[in-house]
Design an enzyme around this catalytic site. Structure first.
Site, PDB file in Angstrom:
ATOM      1  CD  GLU A 282     -13.304  -4.536 -47.983  1.00 55.60           C
ATOM      2  OE1 GLU A 282     -12.212  -5.369 -49.026  1.00 55.60           O
ATOM      3  OE2 GLU A 282     -13.458  -3.742 -46.985  1.00 55.60           O
ATOM      4  CG  HIS A 285      -8.700  -2.913 -51.187  1.00 61.41           C
ATOM      5  ND1 HIS A 285      -7.444  -2.450 -50.212  1.00 61.41           N
ATOM      6  CD2 HIS A 285      -9.520  -2.593 -49.381  1.00 61.41           C
ATOM      7  CE1 HIS A 285      -8.088  -1.743 -49.797  1.00 61.41           C
ATOM      8  NE2 HIS A 285      -8.709  -1.933 -48.834  1.00 61.41           N
ATOM      9  CD  GLU A 304      -6.659  -0.863 -46.717  1.00 58.29           C
ATOM     10  OE1 GLU A 304      -8.022  -0.258 -46.294  1.00 58.29           O
ATOM     11  OE2 GLU A 304      -6.410  -1.709 -46.092  1.00 58.29           O
ATOM     12  CE1 TYR A 357      -7.541   1.646 -42.650  1.00 57.56           C
ATOM     13  CE2 TYR A 357      -9.208   1.678 -44.087  1.00 57.56           C
ATOM     14  CZ  TYR A 357      -8.241   1.231 -42.833  1.00 57.56           C
ATOM     15  OH  TYR A 357      -8.169  -0.503 -43.120  1.00 57.56           O
TER      16      TYR A 357
END
Ligand SMILES: [Zn+2]
EC number: 3.4.11.2
Length: 423
Positions: A282, A285, A304, A357
């Protein structure tokens, strides 16, 4: 459904752009009702093309363009405004609306957008949930700055994108104002409401969590400041003013990234750093997906694949298995899965498929072994610097990688991104 279309589910619009959203919202978790005043700064491309915004099933109370009432309709999730508009000069469009927000139901990605928690609110809009709580041009590439003001009963804490610029209390309610000066795609805009304490993990890093989960969460996120230093070294400067993490009291299927913050469920906190991989994912990102955003969902591996690869980089930098080991595991896993997905152009159904991913991360690891660390990491840093707060497509990355490598990588990217079978 092809991801190269204008927008998903017909979201996203033409003929104008929004440079700023000013949202004034009031809600009470106990009633679930929301009332909002959205002031959008709009730049129209043509004088007589209707302005069309995405907005869910709210009751619209009034619409003003440049302060004057205008004619509008609200059907099929679109607010359509007719009139004559200034061209190439910003003007305000104000929409007042109210109702009980419901998430946007989708065929492939479940329910997204504004949703109720047991005691609070979560907003997780990726990819098409933004119109569940404010009128917008809901396209992944349509970035704008935001001011988000939310009035709630005083017991609640509000976390939204950007920096908390004010909290004022007026008796039984409090108003929280957040300012996000870095441009943001509507799907990354968020409001989190809960009985949270705001804890400072380190300067610029905030943890919002309920008292019951606070101890476990503080342990689980204790290495995040170090992670921030490692990622800054590998990817370049952190692109936003602050980074907040919200841990909800409810369980969540997966954590969610928003701009400048991430949301984890109670089930992602165990007091033993059992989910630190997700903390890294996270955080990454913020560079890959939020600052360097997508011009189109077709290129989602750029979000991703990079975030998944960041998990491996954190692992090797924090005493865990090396990226090479994790790459070998990932390759073995992918070999057992159907090889019918082109990660550079996935169908809507497979946008969030684990294969995208894994293979995205493996693509980057293979590139790294091919060109060497002394080429790979400067490439990543130039990628995040050149496209900071912008939008990109896959060919931008391929071109930059090729320039850094000093040789053609056409066959490499073709094999990894556009051929379904594992190279
Ligand atoms: Zn992700």
């Amino acid at each position: 459904m092809a991801l190269s279309d204008t927008g998903l589910l017909g979201h996203g619009n033409h003929g104008y752009r929004v440079s700023h959203y000013d949202l004034e919202l009031a809600t009470k978790p106990a009633t679930g009702r929301l009332s909002g005043k959205a002031r959008l700064t709009v730049v129209a491309a043509a004088a007589d093309t209707p302005l069309v915004f995405d907005l869910g099933p709210f009751r619209i109370e009034r619409v003003l363009v440049d302060g004057k009432p205008v004619r509008w309709t609200h059907r099929g999730g679109k607010v359509r405004i007719r009139g004559r508009f200034l061209v190439d000069t910003p003007f305000p469009v104000e929409i007042r609306y109210a109702g009980r927000p419901t998430p946007v139901r989708t065929r492939y990605w479940g329910e997204v957008g504004w949703d109720e928690l047991t005691d609070g609110v979560i907003v997780a809009s990726q990819p098409v949930g933004a119109p569940s709580w404010f009128p917008c041009d809901d396209h992944v590439g349509a970035k704008a700055t935001f001011r988000i003001e939310v009035t709630v009963p005083t017991a609640y804490t509000v976390v939204a994108n950007g920096v908390l610029s004010a909290r004022t209390s007026g008796g039984s309610t409090a108003t929280w104002t957040y300012v996000a000066d870095e441009p943001m795609a509507p799907y990354l805009a968020t409001v989190q409401i809960g009985l949270y304490e705001r804890i400072l993990l380190s300067p610029g890093q905030i943890l919002a969590v309920s008292r019951g989960l606070s101890r476990a969460a503080q342990h689980d996120f204790a290495r995040q400041p170090k992670m921030m230093r490692v990622f800054t070294e590998l990817f370049g400067p952190y692109p936003f003013a602050e980074y907040a993490v919200v841990v909800t009291d409810d369980e969540l299927e997966v954590p969610v990234e928003a701009q400048g913050l991430s949301i984890f469920g109670a089930n992602h906190v165990d007091g033993h750093r059992g989910h630190e991989r997700l903390v890294a994912h996270e955080l990454a990102h913020q560079w890959f997906g939020n600052s360097v955003g997508l011009a189109d969902w077709q290129h989602i591996w750029l979000n991703e694949g990079f975030a998944a690869y960041a998990e491996w980089l954190w692992s090797e930098r924090s005493g865990g298995p090396r990226a090479e080991t994790l790459a070998a595991r990932s390759r073995a896993l992918l070999a057992t899965m159907p090889q019918n997905l082109r990660i550079g152009d996935p169908p809507a159904r497979d946008m969030f498929d684990d294969r995208l991913y894994q293979r995205g991360a493996l693509t980057l690891h293979t590139l790294r072994t091919l060109v060497g660390d002394e080429v790979f990491f400067p490439l990543l840093r130039e990628w995040t610097a050149t496209h900071r707060h912008g939008t990109v497509v896959t060919s931008d990355f391929a071109a930059l990688a090729q320039r850094h490598a000093g040789r053609s990588l056409t066959a490499f990217f073709d094999q990894w991104l556009y051929q379904p079978s594992l190279p």
